[in-house]
Design a protein around this motif. Structure first.
Motif, PDB file in Angstrom:
ATOM      1  N   GLY A 175     -33.633 -14.127  34.019  1.00 35.22           N
ATOM      2  CA  GLY A 175     -33.077 -13.989  32.673  1.00 35.22           C
ATOM      3  C   GLY A 175     -33.278 -12.642  32.018  1.00 35.22           C
ATOM      4  O   GLY A 175     -32.354 -12.098  31.396  1.00 35.22           O
ATOM      5  N   TYR A 176     -34.466 -12.062  32.138  1.00 30.01           N
ATOM      6  CA  TYR A 176     -34.774 -10.822  31.413  1.00 30.01           C
ATOM      7  C   TYR A 176     -33.869  -9.658  31.793  1.00 30.01           C
ATOM      8  O   TYR A 176     -33.230  -9.059  30.921  1.00 30.01           O
ATOM      9  N   PRO A 177     -33.791  -9.284  33.078  1.00 33.64           N
ATOM     10  CA  PRO A 177     -32.955  -8.117  33.411  1.00 33.64           C
ATOM     11  C   PRO A 177     -31.471  -8.354  33.155  1.00 33.64           C
ATOM     12  O   PRO A 177     -30.775  -7.449  32.682  1.00 33.64           O
ATOM     13  N   LEU A 178     -30.973  -9.568  33.456  1.00 38.25           N
ATOM     14  CA  LEU A 178     -29.558  -9.847  33.221  1.00 38.25           C
ATOM     15  C   LEU A 178     -29.222  -9.763  31.732  1.00 38.25           C
ATOM     16  O   LEU A 178     -28.192  -9.203  31.343  1.00 38.25           O
ATOM     17  N   THR A 179     -30.094 -10.303  30.895  1.00 38.21           N
ATOM     18  CA  THR A 179     -29.863 -10.238  29.443  1.00 38.21           C
ATOM     19  C   THR A 179     -29.857  -8.807  28.955  1.00 38.21           C
ATOM     20  O   THR A 179     -29.005  -8.404  28.151  1.00 38.21           O
ATOM     21  N   SER A 180     -30.803  -8.022  29.421  1.00 37.61           N
ATOM     22  CA  SER A 180     -30.885  -6.621  29.008  1.00 37.61           C
ATOM     23  C   SER A 180     -29.609  -5.869  29.380  1.00 37.61           C
ATOM     24  O   SER A 180     -29.064  -5.100  28.581  1.00 37.61           O
ATOM     25  N   ILE A 181     -29.100  -6.099  30.586  1.00 36.03           N
ATOM     26  CA  ILE A 181     -27.864  -5.430  31.031  1.00 36.03           C
ATOM     27  C   ILE A 181     -26.684  -5.839  30.158  1.00 36.03           C
ATOM     28  O   ILE A 181     -25.889  -4.996  29.708  1.00 36.03           O
ATOM     29  N   MET A 182     -26.557  -7.157  29.903  1.00 41.30           N
ATOM     30  CA  MET A 182     -25.438  -7.653  29.096  1.00 41.30           C
ATOM     31  C   MET A 182     -25.495  -7.109  27.670  1.00 41.30           C
ATOM     32  O   MET A 182     -24.478  -6.688  27.100  1.00 41.30           O
ATOM     33  N   LEU A 183     -26.694  -7.116  27.080  1.00 40.64           N
ATOM     34  CA  LEU A 183     -26.828  -6.639  25.703  1.00 40.64           C
ATOM     35  C   LEU A 183     -26.582  -5.139  25.594  1.00 40.64           C
ATOM     36  O   LEU A 183     -26.034  -4.665  24.588  1.00 40.64           O
ATOM     37  N   LYS A 184     -26.973  -4.391  26.594  1.00 41.56           N
ATOM     38  CA  LYS A 184     -26.707  -2.946  26.555  1.00 41.56           C
ATOM     39  C   LYS A 184     -25.211  -2.671  26.618  1.00 41.56           C
ATOM     40  O   LYS A 184     -24.701  -1.798  25.899  1.00 41.56           O
ATOM     41  N   ARG A 185     -24.495  -3.412  27.446  1.00 43.40           N
ATOM     42  CA  ARG A 185     -23.036  -3.241  27.495  1.00 43.40           C
ATOM     43  C   ARG A 185     -22.403  -3.634  26.165  1.00 43.40           C
ATOM     44  O   ARG A 185     -21.532  -2.931  25.652  1.00 43.40           O
ATOM     45  N   GLU A 186     -22.841  -4.761  25.619  1.00 43.29           N
ATOM     46  CA  GLU A 186     -22.314  -5.213  24.336  1.00 43.29           C
ATOM     47  C   GLU A 186     -22.637  -4.208  23.232  1.00 43.29           C
ATOM     48  O   GLU A 186     -21.792  -3.889  22.388  1.00 43.29           O
ATOM     49  N   GLY A 187     -23.868  -3.701  23.248  1.00 39.61           N
ATOM     50  CA  GLY A 187     -24.288  -2.738  22.229  1.00 39.61           C
ATOM     51  C   GLY A 187     -23.488  -1.447  22.284  1.00 39.61           C
ATOM     52  O   GLY A 187     -23.097  -0.900  21.244  1.00 39.61           O
ATOM     53  N   ARG A 188     -23.229  -0.958  23.474  1.00 38.70           N
ATOM     54  CA  ARG A 188     -22.434   0.273  23.619  1.00 38.70           C
ATOM     55  C   ARG A 188     -21.013   0.059  23.102  1.00 38.70           C
ATOM     56  O   ARG A 188     -20.447   0.935  22.432  1.00 38.70           O
ATOM     57  N   ASN A 189     -20.425  -1.107  23.414  1.00 35.76           N
ATOM     58  CA  ASN A 189     -19.078  -1.410  22.918  1.00 35.76           C
ATOM     59  C   ASN A 189     -19.051  -1.487  21.392  1.00 35.76           C
ATOM     60  O   ASN A 189     -18.128  -0.979  20.743  1.00 35.76           O
TER      61      ASN A 189
END
Length: 398
Positions: free
Chosen positions: A159-173
């Protein structure tokens, strides 16, 4: 082994887990570290009954479950959930994805009982893992009792790394849209749900009671009364249908807060939350005493297979419902992933991602208002509510 030596050793194992988690910014979960330390202890010098020696026998653990689940119910705010209805649907769809994937693909690989034990800890936390572990033990399934604990210990790594990756993509958008003035609306961070760690509401029924009489003992008494009513109700309805008293504890906690009998987070206000969590954690790790090295090797295949299949199902379902609700696939998947860890990890990961994306205060406020409320509500729905309900249902299948 002396009682105080036993409790000192066990609390040290929990503390080391917290320190390593803090040093690695939660990339290495404290639960994983503590679980490994318990395993090594049982394989070397721990007495098999070290948790009971330390003062946490089964009767105390059951008491703590009652108090903690009633306390969980008081964290539910219908106002917050109403504002985040899309988040709730996405979180539930992610759990349905795990259930669907494991009851289709999973059943091709493993027996029904293995899948039934795997699901609640995978979509929940401490309480659901303990319910399934105890249920498997009572059903004479010691390997699956250990399996429930091991899934709880390991799931955060997915959960931790996948969430971090998803949130970083969402945050950049979001940042790109904000800088181009393309965001449809600017939400205020204050519009989101309150931090689940905060508790300000006093119970309406006792609003006129002088504060000096609303003591810690009175808070514990009210928690115990609600837990007893939940237990009594489960006994009364037993001739008609079986329902776990723990599921009713959650429902009764919600009702007790809504009618003003309990405040928000009474266990925290009574200064008992930390002890309750520590005691319950120790009892969960007590389930590892039967985990031989051979058993752990035997569990590796079902462990990783269930996590991979479950997360894949979660992604597919959250992607579909995200499309329907016009929520980005990144945010939808991140919300669903909160089932693998819950609060406070959902809060910590979101804040750390925001910190890594921008130092501008206004941009941080925008990212916080868009990303933090769904993550908190998602974690609350999956770990606090749905996983306990699933555990109450699935434990009857063993």
């Amino acid at each position: 082994m002396a009682q105080m030596l036993a409790i000192s050793i066990l609390l040290l194992a929990l503390y080391i887990g917290e320190v390593i988690s803090a040093r690695t910014k939660a990339w290495i979960p404290s639960i994983f570290v503590s679980g490994v330390l318990f395993l090594l202890g049982y394989w070397t010098f721990f007495p098999p009954d070290i948790v009971a020696i330390a003062g946490i026998p089964a009767a105390v653990a059951v008491l703590l479950i009652y108090l903690l689940i009633v306390n969980m119910g008081t964290l539910l705010s219908l106002q917050e959930l109403k504002r985040q209805w899309r988040t709730i649907l996405i979180a539930i769809s992610g759990i349905l994805g795990i259930v669907a994937a494991l009851f289709t693909i999973g059943l091709l690989l493993f027996d029904f009982q293995t899948i039934a034990v795997a699901i609640p800890p995978l979509v929940g936390g401490l309480v659901s893992a303990l319910i399934m572990s105890e249920g498997a033990t009572a059903a004479g399934l010691p390997t699956l009792a250990v399996f429930a604990v091991v899934i709880y210990v390991i799931q955060g790594f997915a959960g931790y790394p996948l969430t971090s990756i998803m949130l970083k993509r969402e945050g950049r958008n979001l940042l790109q849209k904000y800088r181009n003035d393309d965001l449809p609306e600017q939400k205020l961070a204050s519009d989101g749900p309150a931090d689940p760690a905060e508790e300000n509401n006093e119970p309406r029924m006792f609003a006129k009671m002088p504060e000096k009489y609303n003591t810690d003992f009175f808070k514990f008494f009210r928690l115990a009364v609600v837990g007893y009513l939940a237990y009594l109700t489960s006994v009364w309805v037993a001739p008609l249908f079986e329902i776990s008293p723990f599921v009713l504890c959650l429902l009764f906690g919600i009702i007790a807060r809504s009618i003003g009998f309990l405040e928000r987070h009474p266990l925290m206000k009574a200064n008992g939350f930390g002890f309750a969590i520590a005691g319950l954690l120790l009892f969960v790790f007590d389930g590892l005493k039967n985990a031989t090295p051979e058993m752990m090797l035997e569990l590796l295949y079902p462990l990783f297979a269930c996590i991979i299949i479950g997360v894949a199902g979660m992604y597919i379902f959250s992607f579909i419902i995200g499309k329907v609700l016009k929520v980005s696939k990144e945010m939808a998947f991140a919300v669903s992933l909160t089932a693998l860890y819950g609060f406070p990890a959902d809060y910590i990961i979101t804040v750390e991602v925001i910190d890594s994306l921008t130092k501008d205060e206004k941009e941080r406020e925008v990212l916080t208002s868009y990303m933090l409320p769904p993550m908190l509500v998602g974690g609350f729905i999956t770990v606090t509510i749905v996983s306990v309900i699933l555990a109450g249902i699935f434990v009857g299948f063993l």
